[in-house]
Write an enzyme that holds these catalytic residues in place. Structure first.
Site: not given
Ligand code: PSU
Ligand code: MN
Length: 301
Positions: A25, A107, A139, A141, A143, A160
Site C-alpha cells: 500500500e 488497505v 467510525d 474502517s 478496510d 493497533k
C-alpha cells in the site's frame, strides 16, 4: 483489462509468467511514516520482497491512473508529498480518477487495485478496524468491509489498540473473514506480540496459509483473508509504554474533535512523537517481516 488500470512492466511480466507478486500500500508511505524514513522503508520493503524471489507491486493512484507497480521515482514523489496526497479509500476513487489526481491507497484501495490486476497477496503493517467508541461515532474502517468483499489476502502485524480489537474481531466474524495467526493463537497488537484476543486459526507455514486461501477462492466464497504475523520479538515494545502512548493519543484526538479519515493518521503521528523513535523502529521491522512472509506465501499460491 479496465482502462483505468496501469500495471508496471515488471509486475505485468511476473503475472503473465505466473511468478509470485506481492502488493504493497502507499498510505503507509504518505501518511504512516515521516519523510525520508517512509521512502527508505518502502524501497527496502520492495528489495526484501525481491530478495525472497517475488515481485513487489506498490499500489497508488497517480494522475488518475490506478497503478500496480511504481518506479522508485514515483515512491519518492509520494513520500515527499506526504500528507498532501489524498488518502484514498473506496469512496474517493471515482472523483480522483475522473479529475486525474493522485491518491495514496489504504488497505481498502490497495486490495481493490490488486484484485483488478490479478494479485492475490498483499503485505502491510496494520489495518484499519472498529475504533474505540464506535458505538457512538460509527467510525469503522472501510478496510473491514473490503476484506469481506474483495479476494485478496492481507498480511499484517495485527491491529493497533488505537482500535477496539474485540469489536474489530466481532465485525470480521460477522463478515465471514478468516483471521489467521501465523505461528500464534493470539492476535498480535502491532507493536506487541500479544493482545489478549484469540485468532480464529493458527497456521504455522506459508504453505498452509496459501492452501487455506486457495480453498476460499476455489469455493467462490468471496472476500479476503487476514493473516496476522507478530512483530519480531527483538523489536516488540513494552506493553505499558505503548498503551500509555496510545491512550494519550486517543484522548488528544477526542479533545481536538478530530474525526473521519483524519483520525488514523493523527493517531499514528502522535504515537510516533510520544514514543520517540522506538515505535517507528518497530513499525519498520514488522513491515519487513510481513513482506518476507508475503513473498513466501505468494510463492506457494
Ligand atoms: N493502521 C496502521 N497503519 C497504517 C494505517 C492503519 O497501523 O498505515 C493506514 C492503512 O492505510 C489503513 C488506513 O488502510 O490507515 C485505515 O484508515 P481508516 O482508519 O481511516 O480507515
Ligand atoms: Mn474511519
Amino acid at each position: 483489462m479496465n482502462k483505468y488500470l496501469s500495471i508496471s512492466a515488471p509486475v505485468a511480466e511476473a503475472l503473465a509468467q505466473g511468478r509470485p507478486v506481492v502488493a504493497l500500500e502507499s498510505t503507509i508511505i504518505s501518511h504512516g511514516m515521516p519523510y525520508p524514513q517512509n521512502v527508505e522503508t518502502a524501497l527496502k520493503v520492495e528489495a526484501t520482497i525481491r530478495g525472497c524471489g517475488a515481485v513487489p507491486a506498490t499500489v497508488a493512484v497517480i494522475g488518475g491512473k490506478l497503478k500496480a507497480g511504481l518506479t522508485p521515482e514515483e515512491i519518492e514523489y509520494l513520500g515527499k508529498k506526504g500528507t498532501a496526497v489524498t488518502k484514498a479509500s473506496r469512496r474517493d476513487l471515482p472523483v480522483l480518477v475522473a479529475r486525474g489526481e493522485d491518491g495514496a491507497t489504504t488497505v481498502t484501495t490497495t486490495m481493490i487495485i490488486a484484485a483488478m490486476a490479478g494479485i492475490r497477496v498483499f503485505a502491510t503493517g496494520g489495518i484499519g478496524g472498529v475504533h474505540r467508541g464506535a458505538e457512538t461515532t460509527m467510525d469503522i474502517s472501510a478496510d473491514l468491509e473490503e476484506l469481506a468483499r474483495t479476494p485478496v489476502m492481507v498480511i499484517c502485524a495485527g491491529a493497533k489498540s488505537i482500535l477496539d480489537l474485540g469489536l474489530t474481531l466481532e465485525y470480521l466474524e460477522t463478515k465471514g473473514v478468516p483471521v489467521i495467526g501465523y505461528g500464534t493463537e493470539e492476535l498480535p497488537a502491532f507493536y506487541t506480540r500479544k493482545s489478549g484476543f484469540r485468532v480464529d486459526y493458527r497456521l504455522d507455514t506459508p504453505e498452509e496459509i496459501a492452501s487455506a486461501f486457495r480453498a476460499k477462492l476455489e469455493m467462490g466464497l468471496g472476500g479476503g483473508m487476514l493473516v496476522t504475523n507478530p512483530v519480531p520479538e527483538e523489536y516488540s515494545m513494552d506493553k505499558a509504554v505503548i498503551d500509555a502512548a496510545i491512550d494519550q493519543a486517543v484522548e488528544e484526538c477526542r479533545m481536538k474533535g478530530i474525526h473521519g479519515k483524519e483520525t488514523t493518521p493523527f493517531l499514528l503521528a502522535r504515537i510516533k512523537d510520544i514514543t520517540g523513535g522506538e515505535s517507528l523502529e518497530a513499525n519498520i521491522a514488522l513491515v519487513l517481516n510481513n513482506a518476507r512472509l508475503a513473498a513466501r506465501v505468494a510463492a506457494c499460491m
